[in-house]
Design a protein around this motif. Sequence first.
Motif, PDB file in Angstrom:
ATOM      1  N   ALA A 429      -2.838   4.658  -8.048  1.00 39.99           N
ATOM      2  CA  ALA A 429      -1.655   5.366  -7.543  1.00 39.99           C
ATOM      3  C   ALA A 429      -1.421   5.071  -6.071  1.00 39.99           C
ATOM      4  O   ALA A 429      -0.281   4.893  -5.630  1.00 39.99           O
ATOM      5  CB  ALA A 429      -1.813   6.872  -7.764  1.00 39.99           C
ATOM      6  N   ASP A 430      -2.506   4.992  -5.294  1.00 43.30           N
ATOM      7  CA  ASP A 430      -2.353   4.690  -3.872  1.00 43.30           C
ATOM      8  C   ASP A 430      -1.874   3.257  -3.660  1.00 43.30           C
ATOM      9  O   ASP A 430      -1.079   2.981  -2.755  1.00 43.30           O
ATOM     10  CB  ASP A 430      -3.677   4.918  -3.150  1.00 43.30           C
ATOM     11  N   GLU A 431      -2.372   2.344  -4.477  1.00 45.07           N
ATOM     12  CA  GLU A 431      -1.914   0.960  -4.369  1.00 45.07           C
ATOM     13  C   GLU A 431      -0.445   0.828  -4.757  1.00 45.07           C
ATOM     14  O   GLU A 431       0.332   0.120  -4.118  1.00 45.07           O
ATOM     15  CB  GLU A 431      -2.774   0.058  -5.258  1.00 45.07           C
ATOM     16  N   ALA A 432      -0.050   1.529  -5.837  1.00 42.40           N
ATOM     17  CA  ALA A 432       1.331   1.432  -6.299  1.00 42.40           C
ATOM     18  C   ALA A 432       2.310   2.054  -5.314  1.00 42.40           C
ATOM     19  O   ALA A 432       3.448   1.604  -5.187  1.00 42.40           O
ATOM     20  CB  ALA A 432       1.466   2.098  -7.667  1.00 42.40           C
ATOM     21  N   ASN A 433       1.866   3.090  -4.605  1.00 43.76           N
ATOM     22  CA  ASN A 433       2.749   3.792  -3.676  1.00 43.76           C
ATOM     23  C   ASN A 433       2.495   3.405  -2.227  1.00 43.76           C
ATOM     24  O   ASN A 433       2.877   4.144  -1.321  1.00 43.76           O
ATOM     25  CB  ASN A 433       2.565   5.309  -3.837  1.00 43.76           C
ATOM     26  N   ARG A 434       1.850   2.260  -2.019  1.00 46.68           N
ATOM     27  CA  ARG A 434       1.472   1.870  -0.662  1.00 46.68           C
ATOM     28  C   ARG A 434       2.680   1.813   0.286  1.00 46.68           C
ATOM     29  O   ARG A 434       2.595   2.212   1.443  1.00 46.68           O
ATOM     30  CB  ARG A 434       0.767   0.508  -0.696  1.00 46.68           C
ATOM     31  N   LYS A 435       3.817   1.328  -0.218  1.00 44.17           N
ATOM     32  CA  LYS A 435       4.981   1.200   0.662  1.00 44.17           C
ATOM     33  C   LYS A 435       5.574   2.558   1.035  1.00 44.17           C
ATOM     34  O   LYS A 435       6.358   2.651   1.982  1.00 44.17           O
ATOM     35  CB  LYS A 435       6.045   0.331   0.001  1.00 44.17           C
TER      36      LYS A 435
END
Length: 741
Positions: A429-435
Amino acid sequence: MSYDTFFTMKRLIERSRSVGEVLRWVTQNPGKVSASHYPIALHKLGQLLQQQPGPPMGAGDGRGPAGQVLEQPEFHALCQAIVSGCAKFDNFSIVNCLYAAAALGLPGESPLVRVLEDESRSRLGRFNQKDVSMVFSSVMRLHPSSPHPLVESCLSSLERHLEKERHPQTLFLLLSYYRLRAQALQGHAASDQQLINNRKILRLVRHTLGQVSAMREHELALLDEMLALCAQEANNKALEAIFSSQLFYENRQERFIRSMAEWLPRKAENLTPYTMALIAKYVARHRLREPQLLDTIANFLLKRGEQLDSKVIQKLVFPFSRMNYRPSNHGELFPKLEAILEQKAGSSPLATVNILMSMFQLSHFPQTVLHQVFSPAFITNVMSSPYALIVRRYLSLLDAAVELEFREYSGPRLDPRYRVLMFEHALTADEANRKYSYKGLVAEALRQLVGEECYRQDEVLPPGYCTDFLLWINHSGTVLPLSRVPAASRAPPATSLATMSLRSSVLALTSDLQDFAPFAPETPSSPPGPRESSRAGRFLPALCPAPGGPCFQPPSDYYCGLSKEPSLGSPGSSTLSSPSECLSAPPPSTPDCSPRASTTSLFQFPIGKILEEEEESSGCPGHKHSCFQGKQAQEEPEERSPPASEDAGHPPSPCRPSSKRGPGEEPQGAEEIQRVVLSVNDKWHYCQNSDILVGSRAMRDRHLRLLGYCLVQLPYTELEKVSGIEEAKHYLRQKLRELRF
């Protein structure tokens, strides 16, 4: 009209580059224009007007490009040609002219619109489903605020054949019409008309969710409003259809869930476990913390728990841990779940471990179930299953949680050989929402504030928690460079450990601590069991020189002679180092104490031993500096750790103080070092519209504190008020100054 003439005129109209060009082709060639050319011309006019700057098309009040077109003589001539020949047009031309007129933004009172509507009303019985849909859409757009007789006529036809409707625009226009009708009935007492309207809405919503694959924002808001209005009339089958929709599952419908919390308790007894599990899954995915709804799920689970499979129970329990919410009946529910798990623990090991994880996140530790889960039979069953890796990760985290939070537990524990990191990198989830994360802003501000040497980003610490930023700060508030972590002592020249990196010495100590742990399966005198690492073959000969011969036995003062090092965390590694103790000088004839841990045993260190260690460290003369003051020390070349298979970073070489000391002496210039974790809590780390962290994040914070880390929370509600790097640096400076050691 010939075939060539028709398509030539069609291409000329479609390739026109201006409004005037379209009007000239149509008005100056009356003998070459047929009825089918008129909707094409109106549609092209609408496209060209949308490309021109000005007020939105559809005002029809003389402002902007649309108003200018309505005033042109050529356009009036085009409209007059349609009005005069309307009776001779075919159904396709009538319907498409009306649809194009609505898209063009013509006033509903214009002569062209009135003639087309009258002709459509007279032919409505001969229109097919698509024609009726287009007429309905056109009239709804032309008369958005006032009811029109043609709308009611189209509506009855659409309701009879709703299952055949495929056009998304028509479906949402139908929803809009039903909303207007519901608002008109809202001021009256509950009546049969409201009930009928709600049932029509429910039928339409189910059909829309089954037919539409994507929605715009305003369409999602309309769907949410309609669901909140009609779902009270839904039975089990309707709710199952709604929650099974992929479009519904991917979008958050807060108004619907809020209204559902009020009436679901009355319907819960009539729902199947499958439907209730779908509801629980949806609520958990979108972090919708509705206590009344969660209590309804808990009551359902309490009443039907014995009849449910473990896989269903895990889906019903998950929302509680996800939203960090203890249901009001937890005093009855948790003991009942324990009793169920005792009977069904082995039937579905992954589900059992998931249920335990949910309980642990809520700080509930079922002792009897832990006896089964950590038993050799359960472990053997898990290791031979396809999902062995994920269960092994979960069991490692559960074992760490037992050590940290359930110290009175005295049952079996997880074999150290099976311990691994729960996560080896940042969460998906953190990788997917990094931006969308504020981590990038914090990282840049931290880099300018303390320097790149003084923090680690995305460091993974046992039992597998990814930390956003890791810093080392001494008692005076100085941020230490992590590449200059001071060592507690220097090994005597006689030992071969003096030439090894800090990580190698830590692994050597850790291996022995594990081998002589009271819960280890092997005794010191027994031959070593099979190892999973290729490194074992390299170090075992030193421990057991002859096959079958006695392995290395530690002296009686083995643990007393350990010296102290500064940290629990290896600054350059993704795993947590042990108390960083080094062996006192062994006799020259004593073999080296080398690591014997497996490559997959990333969670190397007994947490009990970590917690007992005092957090003291020695100073590194000439290397300590204040990162706040911008002083940067020269970086020494790093030594690469020998075990290349370890899933961790490459730790730097330790600082070695020049002074020597005895095994029991404190190092000169000893000082306390505080390990600080900056935790960037973005929006998805909280329950929706709440300041409560989700259960996994809350348990991570508890465990890091128990491991001796000082957590500094950086919530998104504060970070969103920060504008620019300078403000971010000021914000971080204040956060670090607030630390108390």
